[in-house]
Scaffold this motif. Sequence first.
Motif, short mmCIF file in Angstrom:
data_model
loop_
_atom_site.label_atom_id
_atom_site.label_comp_id
_atom_site.label_asym_id
_atom_site.label_seq_id
_atom_site.Cartn_x
_atom_site.Cartn_y
_atom_site.Cartn_z
N UNK A 1 35.92 -5.85 46.50
CA UNK A 1 35.03 -4.91 47.17
C UNK A 1 35.84 -3.86 47.93
N UNK A 2 36.85 -4.30 48.70
CA UNK A 2 37.69 -3.36 49.45
C UNK A 2 38.38 -2.39 48.51
N UNK A 3 38.92 -2.91 47.40
CA UNK A 3 39.62 -2.05 46.44
C UNK A 3 38.70 -0.97 45.89
N UNK A 4 37.49 -1.36 45.49
CA UNK A 4 36.57 -0.39 44.88
C UNK A 4 36.05 0.60 45.92
N UNK A 5 35.74 0.12 47.13
CA UNK A 5 35.32 1.02 48.22
C UNK A 5 36.40 2.06 48.47
N UNK A 6 37.63 1.62 48.56
CA UNK A 6 38.76 2.50 48.85
C UNK A 6 39.04 3.46 47.71
N UNK A 7 39.27 2.93 46.51
CA UNK A 7 39.68 3.80 45.41
C UNK A 7 38.58 4.76 44.99
N UNK A 8 37.35 4.28 44.86
CA UNK A 8 36.28 5.17 44.41
C UNK A 8 36.01 6.27 45.43
N UNK A 9 36.04 5.95 46.72
CA UNK A 9 35.81 7.00 47.72
C UNK A 9 36.95 8.01 47.72
N UNK A 10 38.19 7.55 47.63
CA UNK A 10 39.32 8.48 47.60
C UNK A 10 39.31 9.33 46.34
N UNK A 11 38.91 8.73 45.20
CA UNK A 11 38.81 9.51 43.97
C UNK A 11 37.69 10.55 44.08
N UNK A 12 36.61 10.21 44.78
CA UNK A 12 35.53 11.17 45.01
C UNK A 12 36.06 12.36 45.82
N UNK A 13 36.82 12.08 46.89
CA UNK A 13 37.39 13.17 47.71
C UNK A 13 38.39 13.98 46.89
N UNK B 1 33.79 1.06 38.49
CA UNK B 1 32.46 0.49 38.69
C UNK B 1 32.19 -0.62 37.66
N UNK B 2 32.61 -0.42 36.42
CA UNK B 2 32.48 -1.47 35.40
C UNK B 2 33.27 -2.71 35.81
N UNK B 3 34.47 -2.52 36.34
CA UNK B 3 35.28 -3.65 36.78
C UNK B 3 34.61 -4.40 37.93
N UNK B 4 33.98 -3.65 38.84
CA UNK B 4 33.29 -4.30 39.96
C UNK B 4 32.15 -5.17 39.43
N UNK B 5 31.35 -4.61 38.52
CA UNK B 5 30.23 -5.37 37.98
C UNK B 5 30.71 -6.50 37.06
#
Length: 196
Positions: free
Chosen positions: A70-82, A110-114
């Motif tokens: 969860x921490x990894x996806x929160x971090x990477x996806x948000x940084x990639x969005x920025x 997101x696929x990896x998270x799910x």
Amino acid sequence: MKKIYSNLANFVTIVGIFTATWSIILTIQGATGLLNFSLIVATEATDFLDGIIARWLGIESLFGSILDRFRDKLFTCSQFFFMFATFWNIPSFFATTILSLLAIMVGIELCLFFAGLYGLAKKLPVEANRWGKRKMFLQCFIINWWALFYHLTPFNLEISNFSVLLSFVLVLSVGNYLAYKSISGYWEIYFNSSPA
């Protein structure tokens, strides 16, 4: 004391969730600089440390694995969005390619998270495979490379410089390959076959 000891790795992961969230809030507010860059590095450090602590103390857990994911996806996806927002206004073929590569990477994340949630529900392995660990290392490198330009602007190079854009295209391409290999590894474990 035993409860603290047995949850030390999870505590480090929760600190990483806090630093990632703080960085997200600061970036949304338009704050750049050393504090935000330090929060990014601190989040990455927690990703490195929580696994080491869990293995060293023999306290690996399914909850810890999901919390880490969860921490990894929160971090990477948000940084990639920025990062996506940074490259959005650069009129260049390479910037457009970077936007496409970032969109693919977020989709795979997101696929990896799910996939992790599916594995959890089916009581299958959810810890990162070797490709996932390599992918995360490279993603941290990509995020730091971008954050240097966005938060600290070193070297007097513009992020729209041709060589900078080309380097992002190359590194993101490798990152997407590693992300594909990571999800392929889960596919083989979960469905006992190779993806098409």
